[in-house]
Design a protein around this motif. Structure first.
Motif, PDB file in Angstrom:
ATOM      1  N   ARG A 155       0.830  -1.207   0.000  1.00  0.00           N
ATOM      2  CA  ARG A 155       0.000   0.000   0.000  1.00  0.00           C
ATOM      3  C   ARG A 155       0.868   1.263   0.000  1.00  0.00           C
ATOM      4  NH1 ARG A 155      -3.278  -2.891   4.005  1.00  0.00           N
ATOM      5  NH2 ARG A 155      -5.176  -3.658   2.989  1.00  0.00           N
ATOM      6  N   ALA A 156       1.953   1.243   0.749  1.00  0.00           N
ATOM      7  CA  ALA A 156       2.858   2.402   0.775  1.00  0.00           C
ATOM      8  C   ALA A 156       3.436   2.658  -0.616  1.00  0.00           C
ATOM      9  CB  ALA A 156       3.977   2.186   1.790  1.00  0.00           C
ATOM     10  N   LEU A 157       3.756   1.587  -1.342  1.00  0.00           N
ATOM     11  CA  LEU A 157       4.263   1.735  -2.709  1.00  0.00           C
ATOM     12  C   LEU A 157       3.168   2.271  -3.630  1.00  0.00           C
ATOM     13  CD1 LEU A 157       6.437   1.406  -4.866  1.00  0.00           C
ATOM     14  CD2 LEU A 157       5.701  -0.984  -5.121  1.00  0.00           C
ATOM     15  N   LEU A 158       1.955   1.732  -3.512  1.00  0.00           N
ATOM     16  CA  LEU A 158       0.852   2.220  -4.345  1.00  0.00           C
ATOM     17  C   LEU A 158       0.578   3.697  -4.073  1.00  0.00           C
ATOM     18  CD1 LEU A 158      -1.624  -0.809  -4.176  1.00  0.00           C
ATOM     19  CD2 LEU A 158      -0.242  -0.080  -6.138  1.00  0.00           C
ATOM     20  N   ASP A 163       0.498   8.756  -6.260  1.00  0.00           N
ATOM     21  CA  ASP A 163       0.495  10.073  -5.617  1.00  0.00           C
ATOM     22  C   ASP A 163      -0.784  10.238  -4.788  1.00  0.00           C
ATOM     23  OD1 ASP A 163       1.617  12.485  -4.937  1.00  0.00           O
ATOM     24  OD2 ASP A 163       0.856  13.560  -6.689  1.00  0.00           O
ATOM     25  N   ALA A 164      -1.090   9.197  -4.007  1.00  0.00           N
ATOM     26  CA  ALA A 164      -2.342   9.136  -3.249  1.00  0.00           C
ATOM     27  C   ALA A 164      -2.105   9.436  -1.771  1.00  0.00           C
ATOM     28  CB  ALA A 164      -2.964   7.753  -3.397  1.00  0.00           C
ATOM     29  N   SER A 165      -3.156   9.855  -1.124  1.00  0.00           N
ATOM     30  CA  SER A 165      -3.117  10.107   0.315  1.00  0.00           C
ATOM     31  C   SER A 165      -2.795   8.815   1.060  1.00  0.00           C
ATOM     32  CB  SER A 165      -4.478  10.626   0.786  1.00  0.00           C
ATOM     33  OG  SER A 165      -4.655  10.395   2.157  1.00  0.00           O
ATOM     34  N   PRO A 166      -1.799   8.833   1.949  1.00  0.00           N
ATOM     35  CA  PRO A 166      -1.496   7.623   2.733  1.00  0.00           C
ATOM     36  C   PRO A 166      -2.716   7.110   3.489  1.00  0.00           C
ATOM     37  CG  PRO A 166       0.258   9.223   2.998  1.00  0.00           C
ATOM     38  CD  PRO A 166      -0.847   9.909   2.236  1.00  0.00           C
ATOM     39  N   ARG A 167      -3.546   8.003   4.001  1.00  0.00           N
ATOM     40  CA  ARG A 167      -4.721   7.581   4.763  1.00  0.00           C
ATOM     41  C   ARG A 167      -5.750   6.907   3.845  1.00  0.00           C
ATOM     42  NH1 ARG A 167      -6.055   8.139   9.891  1.00  0.00           N
ATOM     43  NH2 ARG A 167      -4.445   9.521  10.627  1.00  0.00           N
ATOM     44  N   ILE A 169      -5.157   5.357   1.000  1.00  0.00           N
ATOM     45  CA  ILE A 169      -4.659   4.162   0.309  1.00  0.00           C
ATOM     46  C   ILE A 169      -5.089   2.888   1.026  1.00  0.00           C
ATOM     47  CG2 ILE A 169      -2.361   3.799   1.362  1.00  0.00           C
ATOM     48  CD1 ILE A 169      -3.119   3.878  -2.425  1.00  0.00           C
ATOM     49  N   PHE A 170      -5.435   3.001   2.304  1.00  0.00           N
ATOM     50  CA  PHE A 170      -5.872   1.824   3.055  1.00  0.00           C
ATOM     51  C   PHE A 170      -7.293   1.398   2.671  1.00  0.00           C
ATOM     52  CE2 PHE A 170      -2.067   2.858   5.183  1.00  0.00           C
ATOM     53  CZ  PHE A 170      -1.588   1.652   5.683  1.00  0.00           C
ATOM     54  N   ALA A 171      -7.941   2.176   1.814  1.00  0.00           N
ATOM     55  CA  ALA A 171      -9.232   1.759   1.259  1.00  0.00           C
ATOM     56  C   ALA A 171      -9.041   0.651   0.217  1.00  0.00           C
ATOM     57  CB  ALA A 171      -9.948   2.949   0.627  1.00  0.00           C
ATOM     58  N   ILE A 172      -7.823   0.497  -0.279  1.00  0.00           N
ATOM     59  CA  ILE A 172      -7.528  -0.567  -1.248  1.00  0.00           C
ATOM     60  C   ILE A 172      -7.291  -1.860  -0.487  1.00  0.00           C
ATOM     61  CG2 ILE A 172      -5.871  -1.414  -2.952  1.00  0.00           C
ATOM     62  CD1 ILE A 172      -5.448   1.436  -3.861  1.00  0.00           C
ATOM     63  N   GLU A 173      -8.081  -2.862  -0.812  1.00  0.00           N
ATOM     64  CA  GLU A 173      -7.934  -4.156  -0.150  1.00  0.00           C
ATOM     65  C   GLU A 173      -6.843  -4.967  -0.839  1.00  0.00           C
ATOM     66  OE1 GLU A 173     -10.621  -8.113   0.789  1.00  0.00           O
ATOM     67  OE2 GLU A 173     -11.615  -6.185   0.531  1.00  0.00           O
ATOM     68  N   VAL A 174      -5.911  -5.473  -0.041  1.00  0.00           N
ATOM     69  CA  VAL A 174      -4.849  -6.345  -0.547  1.00  0.00           C
ATOM     70  C   VAL A 174      -4.910  -7.616   0.292  1.00  0.00           C
ATOM     71  CG1 VAL A 174      -2.396  -6.600  -1.068  1.00  0.00           C
ATOM     72  CG2 VAL A 174      -3.436  -4.316  -1.113  1.00  0.00           C
ATOM     73  N   ASP A 175      -5.492  -8.662  -0.273  1.00  0.00           N
ATOM     74  CA  ASP A 175      -5.710  -9.900   0.475  1.00  0.00           C
ATOM     75  C   ASP A 175      -4.475 -10.809   0.374  1.00  0.00           C
ATOM     76  OD1 ASP A 175      -7.042 -11.703   2.054  1.00  0.00           O
ATOM     77  OD2 ASP A 175      -8.584 -12.203   0.577  1.00  0.00           O
ATOM     78  N   TYR A 176      -4.478 -11.863   1.196  1.00  0.00           N
ATOM     79  CA  TYR A 176      -3.381 -12.841   1.159  1.00  0.00           C
ATOM     80  C   TYR A 176      -3.289 -13.468  -0.227  1.00  0.00           C
ATOM     81  CZ  TYR A 176      -3.825 -12.428   6.222  1.00  0.00           C
ATOM     82  OH  TYR A 176      -3.899 -11.936   7.498  1.00  0.00           O
ATOM     83  N   GLY A 177      -2.071 -13.496  -0.774  1.00  0.00           N
ATOM     84  CA  GLY A 177      -1.859 -14.107  -2.083  1.00  0.00           C
ATOM     85  C   GLY A 177      -2.319 -13.273  -3.259  1.00  0.00           C
ATOM     86  N   ASP A 178      -2.739 -12.030  -3.015  1.00  0.00           N
ATOM     87  CA  ASP A 178      -3.139 -11.164  -4.128  1.00  0.00           C
ATOM     88  C   ASP A 178      -1.931 -10.791  -4.988  1.00  0.00           C
ATOM     89  OD1 ASP A 178      -5.832 -11.167  -3.668  1.00  0.00           O
ATOM     90  OD2 ASP A 178      -5.970  -9.105  -2.949  1.00  0.00           O
ATOM     91  N   VAL A 179      -2.188 -10.541  -6.262  1.00  0.00           N
ATOM     92  CA  VAL A 179      -1.141 -10.182  -7.219  1.00  0.00           C
ATOM     93  C   VAL A 179      -1.490  -8.844  -7.863  1.00  0.00           C
ATOM     94  CG1 VAL A 179       0.126 -10.873  -9.292  1.00  0.00           C
ATOM     95  CG2 VAL A 179      -0.730 -12.635  -7.721  1.00  0.00           C
TER      96      VAL A 179
END
Length: 195
Positions: A155-158, A163-167, A169-179
């Motif tokens: 998420r920090a890389l995304l 160029d997104a707000s750090p706060r 960016i946590f709206a993006i779900e990144v599940d286990y094993g996601d690519v």
């Protein structure tokens, strides 16, 4: 905008679910994945990569990432990199959240971007590490690259790339094993796709 015909594909992978007890704070601690979650993540990633011929594989040194990387490309082909470790919660590591004072949790929750009340890292520390890694890997000659890391770092890389707000960016779900595939030409032209 012109594109560079010489692009690379960088596949960002999140590790499998771990065997950490419920309700425990962990980041930088080396918590192992369960065998079934490791197998599940391996199959999930393989199905999404669709037999891509990889040139390089980088992994966080933590077992939950390294073991997945080794299943995907073989142990001898995994290059572990300290920059890919998960956030360091320092004094909070492996403590039940119920034992961490509520006022400390509130202070961190109100400003996790800057707060280091636990004595470890904040969002910007993590982002600085992953961006340093990103700048190194995008300068290599390799074309098809696998990176196995942690949700916080991805998420920090995304946030950096978009160029997104750090706060936010946590709206993006990144599940286990996601690519997440980044088709990279240069700093001005790249595409991001969730596979």
């Amino acid at each position: 905008m012109t594109t560079n015909s010489s692009y690379k594909n960088i596949y960002l992978i999140r590790h499998p679910k771990t065997e950490a007890p419920d309700g425990v704070c962990y980041g930088n601690s080396d918590v192992f994945p369960g065998e079934s979650s490791l197998m599940e993540a391996t199959e999930k990633v393989r199905s999404k990569l669709n037999e891509v011929d990889l040139d390089a594989c980088y992994s966080s040194p933590l077992s939950r990432c390294r073991l997945l990387a080794e299943r995907l490309v073989g142990a001898k082909n995994v290059d572990t990199n300290e920059l890919l470790r998960e956030i360091d919660f320092a004094s909070w590591e492996m403590k039940p959240w119920s034992e961490i004072p509520q006022e400390q949790q509130k202070e961190w929750g109100d400003d996790f971007i800057n707060c280091k009340i636990h004595g470890g890292e904040n969002f910007f520390d993590v982002q600085k590490r992953i961006v340093e890694f990103w700048e190194q890997v995008t300068r290599t000659a390799t074309r098809e690259i696998l990176v196995v890391s942690h949700a916080g770092l991805l998420r920090a890389l995304l946030a950096h790339l978009l160029d997104a707000s750090p706060r936010k960016i946590f709206a993006i779900e990144v599940d286990y094993g996601d690519v997440i595939q980044v088709k990279w030409s240069n700093k001005s032209y790249y595409k991001i796709k969730f596979l």
